[in-house]
Design a protein around this motif. Sequence first.
Motif, PDB file in Angstrom:
ATOM      1  N   VAL A 223       0.839  -1.206   0.000  1.00 53.07           N
ATOM      2  CA  VAL A 223       0.000   0.000   0.000  1.00 53.07           C
ATOM      3  C   VAL A 223       0.871   1.253   0.000  1.00 53.07           C
ATOM      4  O   VAL A 223       0.601   2.218  -0.735  1.00 53.07           O
ATOM      5  CB  VAL A 223      -0.949  -0.011   1.215  1.00 53.07           C
ATOM      6  CG1 VAL A 223      -1.674   1.329   1.336  1.00 53.07           C
ATOM      7  CG2 VAL A 223      -1.967  -1.133   1.077  1.00 53.07           C
ATOM      8  N   LEU A 224       1.936   1.254   0.816  1.00 54.89           N
ATOM      9  CA  LEU A 224       2.837   2.397   0.828  1.00 54.89           C
ATOM     10  C   LEU A 224       3.545   2.557  -0.516  1.00 54.89           C
ATOM     11  O   LEU A 224       3.788   3.680  -0.973  1.00 54.89           O
ATOM     12  CB  LEU A 224       3.864   2.245   1.948  1.00 54.89           C
ATOM     13  CG  LEU A 224       3.328   2.387   3.376  1.00 54.89           C
ATOM     14  CD1 LEU A 224       4.429   2.102   4.385  1.00 54.89           C
ATOM     15  CD2 LEU A 224       2.757   3.776   3.610  1.00 54.89           C
ATOM     16  N   ALA A 225       3.880   1.441  -1.158  1.00 53.62           N
ATOM     17  CA  ALA A 225       4.506   1.521  -2.485  1.00 53.62           C
ATOM     18  C   ALA A 225       3.543   2.145  -3.493  1.00 53.62           C
ATOM     19  O   ALA A 225       3.944   2.965  -4.330  1.00 53.62           O
ATOM     20  CB  ALA A 225       4.929   0.127  -2.941  1.00 53.62           C
ATOM     21  N   TYR A 226       2.273   1.769  -3.427  1.00 53.47           N
ATOM     22  CA  TYR A 226       1.274   2.352  -4.341  1.00 53.47           C
ATOM     23  C   TYR A 226       1.184   3.861  -4.143  1.00 53.47           C
ATOM     24  O   TYR A 226       1.175   4.637  -5.106  1.00 53.47           O
ATOM     25  CB  TYR A 226      -0.080   1.706  -4.108  1.00 53.47           C
ATOM     26  CG  TYR A 226      -1.173   2.286  -4.976  1.00 53.47           C
ATOM     27  CD1 TYR A 226      -1.336   1.876  -6.298  1.00 53.47           C
ATOM     28  CD2 TYR A 226      -2.040   3.268  -4.479  1.00 53.47           C
ATOM     29  CE1 TYR A 226      -2.326   2.428  -7.101  1.00 53.47           C
ATOM     30  CE2 TYR A 226      -3.031   3.814  -5.269  1.00 53.47           C
ATOM     31  CZ  TYR A 226      -3.169   3.390  -6.582  1.00 53.47           C
ATOM     32  OH  TYR A 226      -4.148   3.947  -7.366  1.00 53.47           O
ATOM     33  N   ILE A 227       1.145   4.300  -2.853  1.00 56.27           N
ATOM     34  CA  ILE A 227       1.033   5.727  -2.569  1.00 56.27           C
ATOM     35  C   ILE A 227       2.298   6.461  -2.995  1.00 56.27           C
ATOM     36  O   ILE A 227       2.242   7.563  -3.548  1.00 56.27           O
ATOM     37  CB  ILE A 227       0.760   5.942  -1.071  1.00 56.27           C
ATOM     38  CG1 ILE A 227      -0.591   5.328  -0.682  1.00 56.27           C
ATOM     39  CG2 ILE A 227       0.768   7.426  -0.719  1.00 56.27           C
ATOM     40  CD1 ILE A 227      -0.837   5.287   0.815  1.00 56.27           C
ATOM     41  N   SER A 228       3.465   5.860  -2.738  1.00 54.02           N
ATOM     42  CA  SER A 228       4.734   6.522  -3.027  1.00 54.02           C
ATOM     43  C   SER A 228       5.051   6.574  -4.516  1.00 54.02           C
ATOM     44  O   SER A 228       5.631   7.550  -4.996  1.00 54.02           O
ATOM     45  CB  SER A 228       5.876   5.795  -2.304  1.00 54.02           C
ATOM     46  OG  SER A 228       5.669   5.758  -0.913  1.00 54.02           O
ATOM     47  N   SER A 231       2.294   8.075  -8.667  1.00 56.64           N
ATOM     48  CA  SER A 231       2.379   9.237  -9.554  1.00 56.64           C
ATOM     49  C   SER A 231       3.439   9.044 -10.631  1.00 56.64           C
ATOM     50  O   SER A 231       3.341   9.625 -11.717  1.00 56.64           O
ATOM     51  CB  SER A 231       2.695  10.496  -8.738  1.00 56.64           C
ATOM     52  OG  SER A 231       3.921  10.353  -8.057  1.00 56.64           O
ATOM     53  N   ASP A 232       4.464   8.225 -10.352  1.00 57.72           N
ATOM     54  CA  ASP A 232       5.520   7.990 -11.341  1.00 57.72           C
ATOM     55  C   ASP A 232       5.130   6.914 -12.349  1.00 57.72           C
ATOM     56  O   ASP A 232       5.518   6.995 -13.513  1.00 57.72           O
ATOM     57  CB  ASP A 232       6.810   7.570 -10.637  1.00 57.72           C
ATOM     58  CG  ASP A 232       7.396   8.687  -9.786  1.00 57.72           C
ATOM     59  OD1 ASP A 232       7.644   9.769 -10.348  1.00 57.72           O
ATOM     60  OD2 ASP A 232       7.599   8.481  -8.584  1.00 57.72           O
ATOM     61  N   PHE A 233       4.383   5.916 -11.917  1.00 55.33           N
ATOM     62  CA  PHE A 233       4.068   4.777 -12.789  1.00 55.33           C
ATOM     63  C   PHE A 233       2.634   4.787 -13.310  1.00 55.33           C
ATOM     64  O   PHE A 233       2.273   3.955 -14.137  1.00 55.33           O
ATOM     65  CB  PHE A 233       4.330   3.467 -12.042  1.00 55.33           C
ATOM     66  CG  PHE A 233       5.774   3.241 -11.706  1.00 55.33           C
ATOM     67  CD1 PHE A 233       6.647   2.717 -12.632  1.00 55.33           C
ATOM     68  CD2 PHE A 233       6.261   3.581 -10.461  1.00 55.33           C
ATOM     69  CE1 PHE A 233       7.986   2.516 -12.327  1.00 55.33           C
ATOM     70  CE2 PHE A 233       7.592   3.389 -10.145  1.00 55.33           C
ATOM     71  CZ  PHE A 233       8.460   2.856 -11.082  1.00 55.33           C
ATOM     72  N   GLY A 234       1.816   5.719 -12.799  1.00 58.04           N
ATOM     73  CA  GLY A 234       0.420   5.787 -13.229  1.00 58.04           C
ATOM     74  C   GLY A 234      -0.490   5.120 -12.220  1.00 58.04           C
ATOM     75  O   GLY A 234      -0.374   3.919 -11.985  1.00 58.04           O
ATOM     76  N   GLY A 239       0.148  -2.542 -13.281  1.00 52.59           N
ATOM     77  CA  GLY A 239       1.055  -2.920 -12.204  1.00 52.59           C
ATOM     78  C   GLY A 239       0.693  -2.276 -10.882  1.00 52.59           C
ATOM     79  O   GLY A 239       0.695  -2.931  -9.823  1.00 52.59           O
ATOM     80  N   MET A 240       0.343  -0.983 -10.901  1.00 51.79           N
ATOM     81  CA  MET A 240       0.010  -0.270  -9.661  1.00 51.79           C
ATOM     82  C   MET A 240      -1.317  -0.753  -9.079  1.00 51.79           C
ATOM     83  O   MET A 240      -1.459  -0.916  -7.865  1.00 51.79           O
ATOM     84  CB  MET A 240      -0.051   1.236  -9.922  1.00 51.79           C
ATOM     85  CG  MET A 240       1.305   1.884 -10.108  1.00 51.79           C
ATOM     86  SD  MET A 240       2.311   1.913  -8.593  1.00 51.79           S
ATOM     87  CE  MET A 240       3.436   0.550  -8.903  1.00 51.79           C
ATOM     88  N   LEU A 244      -1.805  -2.460  -5.390  1.00 51.91           N
ATOM     89  CA  LEU A 244      -2.769  -2.015  -4.385  1.00 51.91           C
ATOM     90  C   LEU A 244      -3.707  -3.147  -3.985  1.00 51.91           C
ATOM     91  O   LEU A 244      -3.999  -3.342  -2.791  1.00 51.91           O
ATOM     92  CB  LEU A 244      -3.571  -0.832  -4.924  1.00 51.91           C
ATOM     93  CG  LEU A 244      -4.656  -0.282  -3.997  1.00 51.91           C
ATOM     94  CD1 LEU A 244      -4.044   0.244  -2.702  1.00 51.91           C
ATOM     95  CD2 LEU A 244      -5.456   0.817  -4.702  1.00 51.91           C
ATOM     96  N   ALA A 245      -4.175  -3.908  -4.967  1.00 52.61           N
ATOM     97  CA  ALA A 245      -5.085  -5.020  -4.671  1.00 52.61           C
ATOM     98  C   ALA A 245      -4.394  -6.078  -3.816  1.00 52.61           C
ATOM     99  O   ALA A 245      -4.987  -6.617  -2.861  1.00 52.61           O
ATOM    100  CB  ALA A 245      -5.593  -5.634  -5.971  1.00 52.61           C
ATOM    101  N   ALA A 246      -3.140  -6.380  -4.132  1.00 54.82           N
ATOM    102  CA  ALA A 246      -2.393  -7.361  -3.345  1.00 54.82           C
ATOM    103  C   ALA A 246      -2.195  -6.865  -1.913  1.00 54.82           C
ATOM    104  O   ALA A 246      -2.319  -7.631  -0.952  1.00 54.82           O
ATOM    105  CB  ALA A 246      -1.044  -7.641  -4.001  1.00 54.82           C
ATOM    106  N   GLY A 247      -1.897  -5.577  -1.757  1.00 51.76           N
ATOM    107  CA  GLY A 247      -1.724  -5.025  -0.417  1.00 51.76           C
ATOM    108  C   GLY A 247      -3.002  -5.073   0.390  1.00 51.76           C
ATOM    109  O   GLY A 247      -2.992  -5.448   1.574  1.00 51.76           O
ATOM    110  N   ALA A 248      -4.117  -4.687  -0.233  1.00 53.73           N
ATOM    111  CA  ALA A 248      -5.398  -4.724   0.466  1.00 53.73           C
ATOM    112  C   ALA A 248      -5.768  -6.148   0.856  1.00 53.73           C
ATOM    113  O   ALA A 248      -6.269  -6.396   1.966  1.00 53.73           O
ATOM    114  CB  ALA A 248      -6.486  -4.101  -0.413  1.00 53.73           C
ATOM    115  N   ALA A 249      -5.527  -7.096  -0.038  1.00 60.43           N
ATOM    116  CA  ALA A 249      -5.843  -8.495   0.262  1.00 60.43           C
ATOM    117  C   ALA A 249      -4.976  -9.016   1.411  1.00 60.43           C
ATOM    118  O   ALA A 249      -5.465  -9.731   2.301  1.00 60.43           O
ATOM    119  CB  ALA A 249      -5.638  -9.346  -0.989  1.00 60.43           C
TER     120      ALA A 249
END
Length: 496
Positions: A223-228, A231-234, A239-240, A244-249
């Motif tokens: 989740v922190l990777a998605y937030i961080s 903006s760079d990867f979309g 992938g993003m 996020l889905a993997a983190g939430a799960a």
Amino acid sequence: MVEEAPPGGPAPAAREHRWGKRLALWAAVLTLANVLADVAIGSPMMVLPQLLEQFDTDQAAWLNASAMLAGAIWSPLLAKGSDIFGKRRVLIGTLLLACAGALVCLVAPNVWIFLAGRFLQGAAFAAVFITVALARQICSPGAAMAMVGLVTSGSSVVGIIEPFLMQPVIEVFGHRSVFGMAALLAAAAALCVRSFIPESPIRGTGRVDVVGAFLLGGGLGAVLAYISLGSDFGWLSAGMVALLAAGAAALAGWALLALRTDEPIIDIRALTRPILLTLLALVLAAGSFRSMLQLTGIIAQVPPELGLGYGLGEGEAVAVLLAAPNLGIVVGGVCAGWLAGRFGPAPPLFGGIALGAVATFAMLAGVSVLPLAVVCGTLVGAAAGAIGASGYNLATGIEAPERQGTTAGLVSVVLALGSVVFNFAGGEVLKATRVPETFAAGAPVSTAAGVHLYVALAGVLFLLAAVPAAMLVRGRTAAPAGPGAAPRRGASAVGG
């Protein structure tokens, strides 16, 4: 259940009660261990352009955030392990992991092996909360609170002198030397902890829920990777979204497991009202002061001559502006620890938040007045130091001794979460108010309205954080009356 540490660690009665040579030595060694966390996470940013060229990549975001994200993954496992196996033992292991990671980064032939090294280096993130929990158990309550203030903020001195120390090393030995220095520092810190620091006298029993630890750590890291990095990867790239889905799960799986197992990595059912209020205050306050420190670094590079209505960039003044918050962090953390030993940690937490709010709103004028900006930056740094030290003291003081490592780890994760989320939010405000075709220090700049909105939002966060902090002050019960005072077993710094 609780058990005494085996022979080799001090008995509870042997804890240090007064400041003297031995306590000063312990504080110096534990501060050295915390310096490693700053160096491991921050020093590669001094050579980021060279690393991008070396690995022929443009993924600066991954190189920048990898160690901090790895720290979120390591933290639950190391925190619980410190409660069961001993805090000194786990701290030494953490330092050696970080040393191994620095060596991997030093010799990495490609970016993937480099990122593996950064994953190991990320274990240094745990050094901060392990040193806090260790200080709480080898010192009496009053002395421990003062030491926590020192060890959590003393490493910020490195932020003032590190560029001046590292730049000559980089010029002589090349950009990879930052990892060689990090490895040497980690090894020295591990040796000093092994030689001079006693083992924690109290340990919990049971087992480490490894599955729960990796579900929680992996979920937080994703989740922190998605937030961080979004903006760079979309934000909506495949992938993003998958990240996020993997983190939430993973987080959902951890929550279900924590409610069903007898010994979860963090017992959700045992989180009392004071701990939840403390974590709420910390996540809001951390987001506010980190976002203000981020803004200081941005406006410090904007020349007033651009006529944007703000800007402070001008030669040596920029260095003073960037160093001032680090000095404030040291002063704020040490003072908050001293005050906590006398009045309990809740009042200095509230005081730090109030100071941060005043300094932040004053920065509305300070964005264009250099002397005021230096004062505000110093005060925001002092607030950050006080909030961090008081948060650790408050949360660990509430918990039973055999769970203090886990609780200190939870505080670290919450501070990181607030920092990442609100730094991103502030960055989006600046991005939405950019001035077309206007640049400073090679980067686009925002309008004065965007900068003022950023500051105002940070001030509002401080005001929101003051609400749970004020509730903690009102609800506090028997705080230690002095450095030698020892509260009854299980007594809290606040009411439950």
